[in-house]
Motif scaffolding. Structure first.
Motif, PDB file in Angstrom:
ATOM      1  N   ASP A 135       1.064  -0.961   0.166  1.00 56.57           N
ATOM      2  CA  ASP A 135      -0.008   0.152  -0.476  1.00 56.57           C
ATOM      3  C   ASP A 135       0.871   1.272   0.293  1.00 56.57           C
ATOM      4  O   ASP A 135       0.053   2.268  -0.396  1.00 56.57           O
ATOM      5  N   TYR A 136       1.456   1.570   0.901  1.00 51.31           N
ATOM      6  CA  TYR A 136       3.211   2.384   0.321  1.00 51.31           C
ATOM      7  C   TYR A 136       3.086   2.406  -1.138  1.00 51.31           C
ATOM      8  O   TYR A 136       3.591   3.507  -1.156  1.00 51.31           O
ATOM      9  N   PHE A 137       4.201   1.807  -1.304  1.00 48.58           N
ATOM     10  CA  PHE A 137       4.170   1.878  -2.919  1.00 48.58           C
ATOM     11  C   PHE A 137       3.268   2.003  -4.087  1.00 48.58           C
ATOM     12  O   PHE A 137       3.920   2.831  -5.354  1.00 48.58           O
ATOM     13  N   ARG A 138       2.296   1.932  -3.381  1.00 44.06           N
ATOM     14  CA  ARG A 138       0.896   2.379  -4.705  1.00 44.06           C
ATOM     15  C   ARG A 138       0.937   3.998  -4.468  1.00 44.06           C
ATOM     16  O   ARG A 138       1.582   4.038  -5.411  1.00 44.06           O
ATOM     17  N   SER A 139       1.607   4.656  -3.184  1.00 41.74           N
ATOM     18  CA  SER A 139       0.906   5.700  -2.460  1.00 41.74           C
ATOM     19  C   SER A 139       2.404   5.938  -3.292  1.00 41.74           C
ATOM     20  O   SER A 139       1.859   7.622  -4.087  1.00 41.74           O
ATOM     21  N   ALA A 140       3.651   5.665  -3.475  1.00 43.87           N
ATOM     22  CA  ALA A 140       4.457   6.219  -3.838  1.00 43.87           C
ATOM     23  C   ALA A 140       4.994   6.533  -5.779  1.00 43.87           C
ATOM     24  O   ALA A 140       4.822   7.226  -6.121  1.00 43.87           O
ATOM     25  N   SER A 141       4.061   5.315  -6.369  1.00 43.52           N
ATOM     26  CA  SER A 141       4.514   4.899  -7.458  1.00 43.52           C
ATOM     27  C   SER A 141       3.228   6.529  -8.130  1.00 43.52           C
ATOM     28  O   SER A 141       3.325   7.245  -8.764  1.00 43.52           O
TER      29      SER A 141
END
Length: 328
Positions: free
Chosen positions: A246-252
């Motif tokens: 979920d963090y990597f989704r936000s960062a992407s």
């Protein structure tokens, strides 16, 4: 994939969760989900937690632990989740507008001190995870937390990540500490627009996790531990592949970049955890005192985990289809 998600069940929920369903799964117009989000401070979870704030700006009379907490009980009763940092982080993550906490930053500056060395609240302390939440909460409330950014840049490990146990001599990064730190650094970029200052450190921290497929040891390729594959909400400080994805989704979405293929195995673990009815199970409740419960008991379907799991898969699968923002 939204056809597989029990949307009506998700919408029948607290405004803190509902507005995110409207935005992240249904693509409703911003005025619609923003109106739901505006209710978080006056209804349900958000209103209940706001009402528990003390006159000094704190919750439970303490910065990270309740006032007068008996630390000898931690191993048997679990860490309490009622003090100021946990309460602020919940309100921020639920989407409460900072205006609902007008004056809180100043009151905490005047009255709150860390349990560690009696340090001033907005200056942070020595724990990476605590400092990350303080950075994010301070940015949200308009406190001066710029020094915490410098602290993170100074306390990076040689392998690119962070570890809260640096203070007792650790020289290798931790999955938990690195993910929690990354969240704070991303919030800093989003709040200030200053990529120059923290971008290199954030990308190095992301690389630490990506090089390990979000859950494997780099030395042996074995899963780092069972906790990486265990899903529970609220996330608290605990690492899981769902929390990381979920963090990597936000960062992407912030960076305008596609998902990194090295996440693929972790995302498939998230997909495999989805039950036949489209929900994800609350696998445990982290032990410790809470003001009130905000999700299902262990063993039952979790609305929060279902929201998070569904938006991760929607982003991942939508990006593979070449659709904008993971929509599909």
């Amino acid at each position: 994939m939204t056809a597989k998600v029990p949307v009506e069940w998700l919408l029948d929920s607290d405004p803190a969760l509902r507005w995110q369903v409207e935005r992240d799964l249904l693509d409703l117009p911003e005025p619609t989900w923003a109106a739901t989000r505006a209710r978080v401070g006056t209804e349900g979870f958000g209103a209940r937690l706001l009402a528990l704030q003390g006159l000094d700006g704190q919750w439970a009379g303490g910065a990270f632990f309740p006032a007068g907490y008996d630390f000898t009980t931690a191993e048997t009763a679990g860490q309490p989740w009622t003090a100021t940092t946990w309460s602020l982080s919940s309100l921020r993550e639920w989407g409460v507008d900072a205006s609902a906490l007008a004056g809180t930053a100043e009151r905490l500056a005047a009255h709150a001190r860390w349990e560690y060395d009696d340090l001033p609240y907005w200056g942070g302390e020595v724990d990476c995870c605590i400092n990350s939440w303080t950075l994010s909460n301070g940015l949200w409330l308009g406190a001066d937390v710029d020094g915490i950014v410098d602290w993170f840049l100074e306390h990076r490990m040689d392998d690119g990540g962070w570890n809260c146990e640096w203070v007792v001599g650790s020289t290798r990064s931790s999955f938990h500490s690195t993910l929690n730190t990354l969240k704070g650094l991303l919030d800093y970029e989003q709040a200030t627009g200053d990529r120059q200052r923290v971008r290199e450190a954030r990308l190095a921290g992301q690389e630490y996790l990506l090089a390990r497929s979000l859950f494997r040891r780099r030395t042996t390729a074995e899963p780092v531990a069972a906790w990486a594959l265990r899903f529970a909400y609220p996330f608290r400080w605990y690492y899981s592949v769902l929390n990381a994805a979920d963090y990597f989704r936000s960062a992407s979405l912030h960076d305008g970049t596609p998902p990194d293929p090295r996440m693929g195995e972790a995302v498939e673990l998230v997909r495999a955890a989805r039950r036949d009815d489209g929900t994800w199970e609350q696998e445990r409740r982290h032990p410790g005192e809470v003001w009130f419960e905000v999700d299902a008991p262990a063993g039952e379907a979790s609305r929060w985990l279902t929201l998070i799991g569904a938006r991760v898969l929607r982003w991942w699968d939508g990006s593979a289809d070449g659709l904008p923002n993971g929509a599909g």
